[in-house]
Design an enzyme around this catalytic site. Structure first.
Site, mmCIF file in Angstrom:
data_model
loop_
_atom_site.group_PDB
_atom_site.id
_atom_site.type_symbol
_atom_site.label_atom_id
_atom_site.label_comp_id
_atom_site.label_asym_id
_atom_site.label_seq_id
_atom_site.Cartn_x
_atom_site.Cartn_y
_atom_site.Cartn_z
ATOM 1 C CD GLU A 273 22.900 -8.086 -114.886
ATOM 2 O OE1 GLU A 273 23.177 -7.400 -113.886
ATOM 3 O OE2 GLU A 273 23.771 -8.583 -115.644
ATOM 4 C CB THR B 13 19.306 -14.993 -117.521
ATOM 5 O OG1 THR B 13 20.635 -15.069 -118.054
ATOM 6 C CG2 THR B 13 19.363 -15.348 -116.053
ATOM 7 C CG ASP C 294 23.999 -15.404 -119.037
ATOM 8 O OD1 ASP C 294 24.289 -16.182 -119.965
ATOM 9 O OD2 ASP C 294 23.853 -14.178 -119.202
ATOM 10 N NE ARG D 218 42.101 -30.072 -136.098
ATOM 11 C CZ ARG D 218 41.474 -30.385 -137.244
ATOM 12 N NH1 ARG D 218 40.169 -30.673 -137.236
ATOM 13 N NH2 ARG D 218 42.117 -30.406 -138.387
ATOM 14 C CG HIS E 162 22.982 -15.480 -130.579
ATOM 15 N ND1 HIS E 162 24.232 -14.951 -130.779
ATOM 16 C CD2 HIS E 162 22.247 -14.516 -129.981
ATOM 17 C CE1 HIS E 162 24.254 -13.697 -130.332
ATOM 18 N NE2 HIS E 162 23.067 -13.414 -129.842
ATOM 19 C CB THR E 163 23.519 -22.695 -131.245
ATOM 20 O OG1 THR E 163 24.700 -22.791 -130.449
ATOM 21 C CG2 THR E 163 23.885 -22.377 -132.677
#
EC number: 2.7.1.90
Length: 342
Positions: free
Chosen positions: A103, A126, A128, A163, A272-273
């Site tokens: 963007e 992206t 995202d 857990r 960032h992986t």
């Protein structure tokens, strides 16, 4: 014709595939010359270039990152930024510019193309998947694959120790990565920015899982927010586009879960992986097609447009349409995942 190419914003699997496709088709079919600008908009701003030809793009298809480098430079905030870019393009005899980015990068391309006469074509990038006007952006599929594999692995260690494991994924203000990877990985709770969550309800879902001897996995997008609370930030600093650094909600949520349920909770921040490493087959395919169609748009003189995926077709849309608003998760789509919560 000489064509400039730049990659801006965060790096993303598939960027090199786009560059390769642009150069291969542009050279072989149209006889164009190509010039790469280093580090996004900083390149044309500071006249920092690198030659692009077929030998330069040979072998880069499976490589992550970008051979051109990237940055979050905003030339519209730099002193005489537009003038400096236009001078660089004139000096380098660049007649068209292909901007590959999200963007922010494409927002700059929109301004330059629409208001300042710089001939730009956009390519949506992206992890995202939050750009309007395209069904998918390349990089997203790879990020989802990385997150899904991590969730798969975390299930076994969560069960071994009984857990709670909270997995924080990227996405900024859109929950696409969280939703897709959470569903694919069998998460018991998925929290996204588009819908504020109730911590007590999350704890209730977790308790119900422990009753059946099942260790729950919670997937939370970095931009997710609790009801009545605020977004968790790494710090208050902003980049040149005004964005703050997200991350931290996973750690915050794990502490809330422990204090309210008495169950041990640990956090894994994928960070960032999700952006690094080799692109998936789908992202290589999509990025390559975007590159082929972007250079076609340049050849047709169809500037001010962005290539986009609609179904299985690559189409052209106004860049302004892609940057007008974020593409976020529809509430109905998120509701589909609710059957697996708790």
């Amino acid at each position: 014709m000489r064509v400039g190419v730049l990659t801006g914003g965060g790096d993303c699997p598939g960027l090199n595939a786009v560059i390769r496709a642009i150069v291969r088709k542009g050279t072989q079919e149209y006889g164009y010359d190509f010039l790469g600008f280093r580090d996004g908009w900083r390149g044309p701003l500071e006249n920092d270039t690198v030659p692009l030809d077929i030998p330069a793009v040979r072998g880069i298809l499976p490589r992550g990152g970008t051979i051109l480098g990237s940055s979050r430079t905003n030339p519209l905030k730099a002193e005489d930024g537009v003038r400096r870019i236009k001078e660089t393009l004139a000096k380098q005899e660049v007649e068209a510019l292909i901007a590959i980015g999200g963007e922010d990068t494409l927002g700059v391309a929109t301004r330059l193309s629409g208001g300042f006469g710089v001939p730009c074509v956009g390519v949506p990038k992206t992890i995202d998947n939050d750009l309007s006007a395209t069904d998918y952006t390349f990089g997203f599929d790879t990020a989802v694959g990385v997150a899904t594999e991590a969730i798969d692995r975390l299930h076994t260690t969560a069960e071994s120790h009984m857990r709670v494991l909270v997995v924080e994924v990227m996405g900024r203000h859109a929950g696409w990565i969280a939703l897709h990877s959470g569903l694919a990985g069998g998460a018991n709770v998925i929290l996204i920015p588009e819908q504020r969550f109730d911590v007590d309800q999350v704890c209730g879902w977790i308790q119900s899982r422990f009753k059946v001897r099942y260790a729950p996995i919670v997937v939370v997008a970095e931009g997710a927010m609790p009801k009545g609370g605020q977004m968790v930030l790494k710090d208050d600093s902003k980049d040149s586009f005004g964005h703050v650094r997200l991350s931290g909600v996973g750690e915050w949520l794990a502490k809330e879960i422990e204090s309210r349920t008495g169950k041990e909770a640990r956090t894994t921040v994928l960070g960032h992986t999700q952006r690094g490493g080799t692109p998936s087959a789908f992202d290589r395919w999509l990025a390559t097609r975007f590159g082929l169609h972007a250079i076609e748009a340049v050849h047709d003189g169809d500037f001010g447009t962005m290539v986009a995926l609609r179904g299985t077709d690559i189409v052209r849309v106004p860049i302004s349409e892609a940057t007008a608003k974020l593409k976020t998760v529809d509430p109905a789509l998120y509701a589909e995942a609710g059957v697996f919560f708790g």
